[in-house]
Design an enzyme around this catalytic site. Sequence first.
Site, PDB file in Angstrom:
ATOM      1  N   SER A  86      -4.589  -3.419  -9.168  1.00 61.08           N
ATOM      2  CA  SER A  86      -2.644  -3.300  -9.727  1.00 61.08           C
ATOM      3  C   SER A  86      -2.481  -4.828  -9.428  1.00 61.08           C
ATOM      4  CB  SER A  86      -1.815  -2.902  -9.484  1.00 61.08           C
ATOM      5  OG  SER A  86      -0.983  -2.130  -8.786  1.00 61.08           O
TER       6      SER A  86
ATOM      7  N   HIS B 269     -10.987  -1.656  12.785  1.00 63.96           N
ATOM      8  CA  HIS B 269      -9.883  -1.278  13.125  1.00 63.96           C
ATOM      9  C   HIS B 269      -9.481   0.131  13.245  1.00 63.96           C
ATOM     10  CE1 HIS B 269      -5.882  -2.245  13.767  1.00 63.96           C
ATOM     11  NE2 HIS B 269      -5.446  -1.996  13.003  1.00 63.96           N
TER      12      HIS B 269
ATOM     13  N   GLY C  87       1.235  -0.938   0.014  1.00 64.45           N
ATOM     14  CA  GLY C  87      -0.322  -0.017  -0.320  1.00 64.45           C
ATOM     15  C   GLY C  87       0.792   1.735  -0.167  1.00 64.45           C
TER      16      GLY C  87
END
Length: 317
Positions: A104, A178, A82
Amino acid sequence: MKFNNRKVVLIGTGMVGMSYAYSMLNQGVCDELVLIDVDKKRAEGEAMDLNHGLAFAGSNMKIYAGEYADCADADVVAIAAGVAQKPGETRLDLLQRNAEVFRSIINPVTESGFNGIFLVATNPVDIMTRITCEISGFNPRRVLGTGTALDTARLRYLLGDYFGVDPRNMHAYVMGEHGDSEFVPWSQAMLATKPILDVCRDSGGKFTEDEMENISEEVRTAAYKIIDAKRATYYGIGMAMTRITRAILGDENSVLTVSAMLRGEYGQNRVYVGVPCVVNRNGVRRVLEMNLTEEEQKKLDASCDTLRESFDSLKMD
């Protein structure tokens, strides 16, 4: 039943990904570990470094840098890749960029013929897990995120310290996003087989419900404190990923608070959120519905609303 050759592909060899890989090696969780990163040279270096420690490991493991084609026969694809948030960038902009990164990644994984379990750790993990499910087209039960597994571990550690017992004998969960809207359903928290709230009431003031709320707040803000001290968190989440992977590969039917899609449970639909689930080789076998109080249900609803709004704001065309 256990897999004959337990193969895991890790995508993203940053600090979280490599904490996971190192933990996997030390615990001997899989037989084959493939590292994939946009920076292939880094992945090769990380694989080399891990291989040099094999002589000290408790079990043998094949570790190498690979390609998306290596996902074809993998049992688990774990995603820790990320982009980081830029100064002045909004959370939505970050989400949008990470959504493109995931596109991707996930498309070539599925094109390889991968038919295993997706495990997502990239934050915001609940939304990134739903993005993985949407892009892959997989059955939601085969796409799960780390959810509140680490938060739950933090909670049990703090409760064990407070009550003076082994954290493994504290049966309590963190639920919801979270993130900032997570909460502890204290009505379901137990010390062995005794409700924690009863332990507090019967202690003559030694243990208090006010301290339970302080512990809940400490769990919620733990990541901020760690980031302030060392810029990032990675060891704990790496070990949480390992625990979930072990439950999958070992077909354990273990109860873990992972990010799973709700499909009617708790009155919620089509939202990924951290809830106690039975996890085995098929991913999320089922979501466990606990008997939440009215106030706790409202907290879960609010958390789900926050996650749903964030996902709906993305451009997923």
